[in-house]
Structure formats: C-alpha cells, structure tokens
Design a protein around this motif. Sequence first.
Motif, short mmCIF file in Angstrom:
data_model
loop_
_atom_site.label_atom_id
_atom_site.label_comp_id
_atom_site.label_asym_id
_atom_site.label_seq_id
_atom_site.Cartn_x
_atom_site.Cartn_y
_atom_site.Cartn_z
N TYR A 24 0.86 -1.17 0.00
CA TYR A 24 0.00 0.00 0.00
C TYR A 24 0.90 1.22 0.00
CZ TYR A 24 -3.41 3.47 1.45
OH TYR A 24 -4.20 4.57 1.51
N LEU A 25 0.75 2.09 -0.99
CA LEU A 25 1.59 3.27 -1.17
C LEU A 25 3.08 2.90 -1.22
CD1 LEU A 25 -0.16 5.82 1.20
CD2 LEU A 25 -0.36 5.66 -1.27
N GLY A 26 3.37 1.75 -1.81
CA GLY A 26 4.75 1.32 -1.94
C GLY A 26 5.33 0.65 -0.72
N LEU A 27 4.58 0.58 0.37
CA LEU A 27 5.06 -0.06 1.59
C LEU A 27 4.39 -1.42 1.75
CD1 LEU A 27 4.99 2.96 4.02
CD2 LEU A 27 6.99 1.84 3.09
N PRO A 28 5.14 -2.40 2.19
CA PRO A 28 4.57 -3.73 2.37
C PRO A 28 3.70 -3.81 3.62
CG PRO A 28 6.87 -3.74 2.95
CD PRO A 28 6.57 -2.38 2.43
N LEU A 29 2.64 -4.56 3.52
CA LEU A 29 1.74 -4.80 4.65
C LEU A 29 1.68 -6.30 4.91
CD1 LEU A 29 -1.28 -2.57 3.58
CD2 LEU A 29 0.50 -1.99 5.22
N GLY A 30 1.58 -6.67 6.17
CA GLY A 30 1.36 -8.06 6.52
C GLY A 30 2.60 -8.84 6.86
N LYS A 32 5.96 -9.74 9.24
CA LYS A 32 6.33 -9.67 10.64
C LYS A 32 7.23 -8.46 10.86
CE LYS A 32 9.20 -12.61 12.52
NZ LYS A 32 9.83 -13.84 12.96
N ARG A 33 7.08 -7.82 12.00
CA ARG A 33 7.88 -6.62 12.30
C ARG A 33 9.37 -6.89 12.19
NH1 ARG A 33 5.95 -2.01 15.48
NH2 ARG A 33 8.04 -1.77 16.28
N ASN A 34 10.07 -5.96 11.58
CA ASN A 34 11.53 -6.01 11.42
C ASN A 34 12.02 -7.27 10.70
OD1 ASN A 34 11.68 -3.57 12.69
ND2 ASN A 34 12.11 -4.45 14.68
N SER A 35 11.20 -7.79 9.83
CA SER A 35 11.59 -8.96 9.06
C SER A 35 12.49 -8.54 7.89
CB SER A 35 10.33 -9.64 8.51
OG SER A 35 10.65 -10.62 7.56
N PRO A 36 13.55 -9.31 7.62
CA PRO A 36 14.37 -9.01 6.43
C PRO A 36 13.58 -9.11 5.13
CG PRO A 36 15.57 -10.44 7.92
CD PRO A 36 14.16 -10.35 8.45
N LEU A 37 12.51 -9.92 5.11
CA LEU A 37 11.68 -10.01 3.91
C LEU A 37 11.02 -8.67 3.59
CD1 LEU A 37 9.90 -13.44 4.47
CD2 LEU A 37 11.71 -12.90 2.85
N LEU A 38 10.75 -7.90 4.60
CA LEU A 38 10.14 -6.58 4.44
C LEU A 38 11.05 -5.66 3.64
CD1 LEU A 38 7.79 -4.72 5.80
CD2 LEU A 38 9.61 -4.05 7.32
N TRP A 39 12.34 -5.82 3.79
CA TRP A 39 13.33 -4.95 3.15
C TRP A 39 13.81 -5.48 1.80
CZ3 TRP A 39 14.81 -0.19 4.87
CH2 TRP A 39 14.31 0.17 6.11
N ARG A 40 13.35 -6.65 1.38
CA ARG A 40 13.82 -7.25 0.12
C ARG A 40 13.60 -6.34 -1.09
NH1 ARG A 40 12.24 -13.13 -0.62
NH2 ARG A 40 13.95 -13.37 0.83
N PRO A 41 12.42 -5.69 -1.25
CA PRO A 41 12.25 -4.80 -2.42
C PRO A 41 13.23 -3.63 -2.42
CG PRO A 41 10.13 -5.23 -1.38
CD PRO A 41 11.18 -5.82 -0.50
N VAL A 42 13.53 -3.09 -1.24
CA VAL A 42 14.47 -1.97 -1.16
C VAL A 42 15.87 -2.43 -1.55
CG1 VAL A 42 15.47 -0.23 0.37
CG2 VAL A 42 13.10 -0.87 0.64
N LEU A 43 16.27 -3.61 -1.07
CA LEU A 43 17.59 -4.14 -1.43
C LEU A 43 17.70 -4.39 -2.93
CD1 LEU A 43 18.37 -6.56 1.51
CD2 LEU A 43 19.73 -4.62 0.81
N GLU A 44 16.63 -4.89 -3.53
CA GLU A 44 16.66 -5.15 -4.98
C GLU A 44 16.77 -3.85 -5.77
OE1 GLU A 44 17.10 -8.02 -6.49
OE2 GLU A 44 17.22 -8.83 -4.47
N VAL A 76 14.90 5.94 3.06
CA VAL A 76 14.28 6.91 3.97
C VAL A 76 12.79 6.67 4.11
CG1 VAL A 76 13.70 9.36 4.22
CG2 VAL A 76 16.02 8.68 3.70
N TYR A 77 12.12 6.37 3.02
CA TYR A 77 10.68 6.13 3.06
C TYR A 77 10.35 4.94 3.97
CZ TYR A 77 5.92 5.74 1.23
OH TYR A 77 4.55 5.67 1.10
N TYR A 78 11.11 3.87 3.83
CA TYR A 78 10.90 2.70 4.68
C TYR A 78 11.28 3.00 6.13
CZ TYR A 78 9.78 -1.05 1.40
OH TYR A 78 9.16 -1.87 0.53
N LEU A 79 12.38 3.74 6.30
CA LEU A 79 12.84 4.04 7.66
C LEU A 79 11.88 4.95 8.41
CD1 LEU A 79 16.66 4.49 7.10
CD2 LEU A 79 15.54 2.73 8.48
N SER A 80 11.00 5.63 7.70
CA SER A 80 10.03 6.48 8.38
C SER A 80 8.99 5.64 9.12
CB SER A 80 9.35 7.42 7.39
OG SER A 80 8.57 6.69 6.47
#
Length: 113
Positions: A24-30, A32-44, A76-80
């Motif tokens: 939603y708005l480019g941010l992943p939903l659903g 687990k908190r602080n999961s590395p999977l959450l950051w996978r799109p940013v790393l790519e 920055v967007y994710y870190l917010s």
Amino acid sequence: MEHGRITEWTKSLCCSAGTLPSTYLGLPLGYKRNSPLLWRPVLEKFRTRLAPWKARYLTLGGRVLLAKSVLSNLSVYYLSLFKMPVKVSTEFNRLVSNFIWNSLDRRKIHWVN
C-alpha cells in the motif's frame, strides 16, 4: 459467513478484497515486524541502481556520490515507518563498499571502513 460478509462490504465500498502480504503506497503490509523479507524490495532496487557496470565508468568521487544519493533516497521512506534489522544494514553496507571499491571487476582493498 465471513466470506459473504467481506463480499458485502467490498460491494458497498466499491473496492476489492485482497490478501496479505501486499503493498500500500509502496510499503509492504502483513509482514512480521523487522523482518528481512520486508526490506527485500528496497535491497533489490538498491542493487539495480548500484549496478557494477555503472561503477566502471565513474571516478571514485562519482561512485561515492552515487552511492550516497541512492542510499539516502531509497531507504528513507521505509525508515520512516520500520526499524531496519542489523542484517539488512550489513547488506546495505556490503553493497555500497563493493560498489565503491570493486569498480573494475577486480577486488580492491577497502581503504575506508
């Protein structure tokens, strides 16, 4: 019962029902908190913007400037909203140092940590 109720709500709101994880708005939903999977799109995105072929045509100063601009804008967007796990931070640092110091397809010494 639940499926029928959800269908009724989606019809009344003129929207569709989805499943998690989603974005939603480019941010992943659903996730687990602080999961590395959450950051996978940013790393790519980070990997594609700091492609090794770009380093070949830039000076050391150009590589540093590109790495800093990509680093400061992408995460920055994710870190917010999310706290970055140490594992992901280490991966970001590894990608940046490899981009800066391994420019001509040969390994160099990382002069600055």
